[in-house]
Scaffold this motif. Structure first.
Motif, short mmCIF file in Angstrom:
data_model
loop_
_atom_site.label_atom_id
_atom_site.label_comp_id
_atom_site.label_asym_id
_atom_site.label_seq_id
_atom_site.Cartn_x
_atom_site.Cartn_y
_atom_site.Cartn_z
N GLY B 267 0.83 -1.21 0.00
CA GLY B 267 0.00 0.00 0.00
C GLY B 267 0.86 1.25 0.00
O GLY B 267 0.60 2.20 -0.75
N ARG B 268 1.92 1.22 0.83
CA ARG B 268 2.79 2.39 0.91
C ARG B 268 3.51 2.62 -0.43
O ARG B 268 3.70 3.75 -0.86
N ALA B 269 3.87 1.55 -1.09
CA ALA B 269 4.58 1.67 -2.38
C ALA B 269 3.73 2.43 -3.40
O ALA B 269 4.26 3.23 -4.18
N VAL B 270 2.42 2.19 -3.37
CA VAL B 270 1.53 2.90 -4.30
C VAL B 270 1.55 4.40 -3.99
O VAL B 270 1.72 5.24 -4.88
N GLN B 271 1.42 4.72 -2.72
CA GLN B 271 1.40 6.13 -2.33
C GLN B 271 2.73 6.82 -2.64
O GLN B 271 2.76 7.96 -3.09
N GLU B 272 3.82 6.11 -2.39
CA GLU B 272 5.15 6.72 -2.62
C GLU B 272 5.39 6.95 -4.12
O GLU B 272 6.09 7.88 -4.50
N THR B 273 4.83 6.09 -4.93
CA THR B 273 4.98 6.26 -6.37
C THR B 273 4.36 7.58 -6.82
O THR B 273 4.98 8.37 -7.55
N PHE B 274 3.15 7.83 -6.37
CA PHE B 274 2.51 9.11 -6.72
C PHE B 274 3.27 10.28 -6.11
O PHE B 274 3.46 11.32 -6.74
N ALA B 275 3.71 10.09 -4.86
CA ALA B 275 4.43 11.17 -4.19
C ALA B 275 5.72 11.52 -4.95
O ALA B 275 6.21 12.64 -4.86
N ALA B 276 6.26 10.56 -5.69
CA ALA B 276 7.48 10.80 -6.45
C ALA B 276 7.20 11.49 -7.79
O ALA B 276 8.10 11.69 -8.60
N GLY B 277 5.94 11.83 -8.02
CA GLY B 277 5.61 12.57 -9.23
C GLY B 277 5.36 11.70 -10.45
O GLY B 277 5.31 12.18 -11.57
N VAL B 278 5.18 10.40 -10.22
CA VAL B 278 4.90 9.49 -11.34
C VAL B 278 3.40 9.20 -11.38
O VAL B 278 2.78 8.98 -10.34
#
Lengths: 495, 495
Positions: B267-278
């Motif tokens: 779940g965190r990986a999904v959020q971090e992906t968006f947070a990285a601007g992707v």
């Protein structure tokens, strides 16, 4: 001053004229209504002093410049409870309620055409919650677009719809008109980013569209009420809260500018860009008049006297943006007089300058003139842009009104800017005919009378021509939800 | 066999059961109706032989597997004129009309629950015109999704919505359910790509939504009827033609696969992906059961026994895609057990293999079992995916039904797959309770009972819980457009 407007004609024929409707049926009891509302809400929320009511008599339309229409009472809403109380009161008595945000609209949508109450939502301007993990924001309708994105920026997220009037337009108004803006070609109009709405219905009840209490990003549990209230311009209810979808800010942008000797090449450049597999975040066009205006307004710019200038914006990550920009430049070069691109922020700002100047510059075409916002927002198929731009020039010539046109060419959305001497009744008459011709032109080109500004009062006479029988289905929905017809009457629907 | 279904409860309590409604009121006059329709249309278009009518008794829902419901008559539509004639006839006599495409739906939306006429649209499967310069296509409702994109591919353009059932689902059905699919997280659901619809209304009149004759890409000339008919599942009228928006095929794709020891990290990986601007074009999840199922089904895969596997897809141009894939891999690596990425077509196909196998593989968890499509399409906020996946497992344990869940995690859309012995009445009873619990869970998690499959008959009992008062507004619209209630009755709306 008496204003006339021709009925829209599919073919050129005799020029019938009809007076534009005005006035309200409730003026005799204004005092009592204001008194009641003061009791229902609070003293400071109710405005009925004639001088102050003038503030609510206008939006940015030419129509209300000519005929300001003060409401009988104006109410400054502070909460959804205020709105429910007011709407229940109005519903019982059959009093018109016209919701109003920043009044930056150009279609007289937020002005009281049937008298009654103006409901100002500007003070309801709180961002209620940014739900970052779920990429959504809850906010009140009076939040200004630029304020929302400024609040989101430090978190690296964005509400992508981007109207030209970002510093004025409220998100409630954007949703109500399904505003599009420059980046709609890639990101869609406002409606694509509205997940849910709290709406006070014409009977005063409050519903939540998009599933009550939901924070899901999607749902197939139709009917899709959210998208129905989006674009309804307050004719079905009052938006009291919005749940908006967000996305990460793209980490890079680049701009390609290109000058074209002829409109056809500019049109082809747009099509070739898509054919090359690039999906730009914006493509803007300035016509020959705009270019001339900018040269007068800012002599240093020294743009060559070509027929069109295009600005392509691509967004994404740094190497992807560079690839796209080079691709666009490569595709456009054989068609253009001159092409340039950059992904350096300073150079981007310089390249954008011509586009950003155009609103102010247009006036330079005719010193001392005023811009008349009417027939200012058509949208046509991309393939018919060159033809449409030429016809707009023809119309301007025929009525002796200078018109400079710019717009979001990738979506086909054009903004003709008409320059008139506003003290000359004949020019006023002529520019209204120009608007009428432009609306007829849009329909003839298989387009629409409004790409992003909405119908309001000024474009409602064209709705039958644009929609045919579908207008009756719209009317059935309107009557089902608002049987007394109190919500923003005289808007969207023709008489 | 008698099927029971519990009423949805907000809190766990006593298990009330109620029989699911069935049967039609028109059986006595079936013969006459078929005779009339043969006269009105043609002999070969009307089916009333009981054996043949069985073909129309099912869709892909568990409900119709248990209770097939043949209509009284089925009509194969060949043109909009056929449909208008049929609907006028049915309207006059108050006979239910249920539109039907490929019947790949899992919500019993295309089956006649109140008897009457099934209107099959499969034969109306022509792509009428590809308007390449304006990036849109006109087609009939029976066009199969894969067929459409196959026809567009040589031109380098694409209709982006992408349902799992691409080889079966029709574009009419996709529009009717506002189907989403894998790439909705970036490109939105079907509704975002529908510009206009020709619709035969319940009184037989034909309207064109999205502005009559328009080829514009956008319009603010509300009300937005297009988006209302999208997702209406045929309860407001019959779609006879679609005008769809297209885009260039992104020239490149890359896949990142990642295995996670715990759901929270996934779940965190999904959020971090968006947070990285992707902004990925898809993020798919397979839960621990799916992974186990794939290992049994294809022993060579040898996936480690982790709690979740994610597949990220990014699209765009070649360098941009590489940048995004590396970014995702970099962000995910500290959270994951193992990460791999590729932009080589062959390797991409291999990485996708686990995902593409899952539908078939799930059965391996319980040899000889059947998958029961019920409670199969919830959507929850992304932040609550780990919690939701755990609760689904709890529900499975409680009712002794193995459940393997996969779905479009970036949009929160989960597809739990329940494996039962379909010959065991007690398992049938239990799996229906599982579905009920899963729907309740979705609402408790601030989600929705259906992310992309639609409501149909099987989820209509939950609509009141999902929408509250907003359901009444939907009902008012339904009654305004279909006062006799003939269009796909017993769907969407609870009794």
């Amino acid at each position: 001053m008496r204003i006339f407007r021709r009925e829209h004609r599919r073919s050129a024929g005799t020029q019938e004229v009809a007076p534009l409707e005005s006035g309200g049926p409730f003026s005799t009891r204004t005092g009592a209504v204001a008194r009641d509302l003061r009791r229902l809400l609070s003293e400071s929320q109710v405005v009925d002093e004639p001088g102050e009511l003038q503030t609510f008599a206008y939006d940015a339309s030419f129509e209300t410049q000519l005929n300001p229409r003060p409401p009988e009472v104006a109410v400054i809403a502070g909460s959804k409870e205020d709105i429910q109380a007011l709407v229940r009161y109005a519903h019982e008595r059959g009093i018109p309620v016209t919701p109003r945000g920043a009044a930056s609209g150009q279609a007289a949508g937020a002005v009281a055409f049937k008298g009654g109450i103006i409901l100002s939502l500007n003070a309801m301007n709180r961002i209620l919650e940014v739900d970052e993990p779920n990429l959504q924001v809850f906010c009140e309708p009076g939040v200004v677009h630029a304020q929302l994105n400024a609040a989101l920026k430090p978190r690296g997220i964005l509400f992508p719809p981007d109207p030209g009037s970002t510093k004025m337009a409220t998100v409630g108004g954007m949703a109500s008109t399904n505003a599009a803006g420059m980046r709609a070609v890639k990101y869609g109009p406002t409606g694509a980013w509205v997940l849910g709405l709290d709406v006070v219905l014409p009977d005063g009840s409050l519903i939540e569209t998009g599933s009550a209490g939901s924070r899901a990003k999607q749902s197939s549990a139709g009917l899709e009420l959210t998208k129905l209230f989006v674009g309804a311009e307050g004719t079905l209810g009052i938006i009291t809260r919005l749940r908006l979808k967000l996305m990460p800010i793209p980490p890079a942008r680049a701009i390609v500018t290109a000058l074209f000797d002829d409109l056809e090449s500019a049109g082809r450049a747009v099509q070739e860009t898509f054919a090359a597999g690039v999906s730009p975040s914006a493509i803007e066009i300035l016509d020959e008049r705009c270019i001339r205006a900018i040269n007068r307004y800012r002599p240093g710019m020294d743009l060559p006297p070509v027929e069109a200038m295009l600005l392509f914006e691509v967004d994404g990550n740094p190497p992807g943006v560079r690839w796209d920009a080079e691709k666009v430049a490569g595709v456009v070069r054989p068609l253009a007089h001159k092409v340039e691109w950059s992904d350096e922020p300073q150079r981007i700002a310089a390249l954008w300058e011509a586009r950003s100047l155009v609103g102010a510059a247009i006036g330079a075409l005719r010193p001392g003139s005023n811009r008349a916002y009417c027939g200012e927002d058509i949208c046509v198929p991309v393939s018919r842009i060159p033809e449409t731009l030429r016809e707009i020039q023809e119309i301007g010539k025929r009525y002796r009104i200078p018109i400079a046109t710019y717009g979001h060419i990738a979506g086909g959305n054009l903004h003709p800017g008409h320059l008139i001497d506003a003290s000359n009744p004949d020019e006023i008459r002529r520019v209204l005919q120009v608007a009428d011709e432009i609306h007829a032109l849009a329909l003839r080109m298989n387009g629409t009378i409004t790409g992003e500004h909405g119908v309001g009062a000024v474009r409602s006479p064209y709705m039958r021509h644009e929609h045919g029988l579908a207008l009756e289905a719209m009317r059935q929905i309107k009557e089902a939800l608002d049987p007394k017809g109190i919500m923003n009457p005289a808007k969207l629907f023709p008489n």
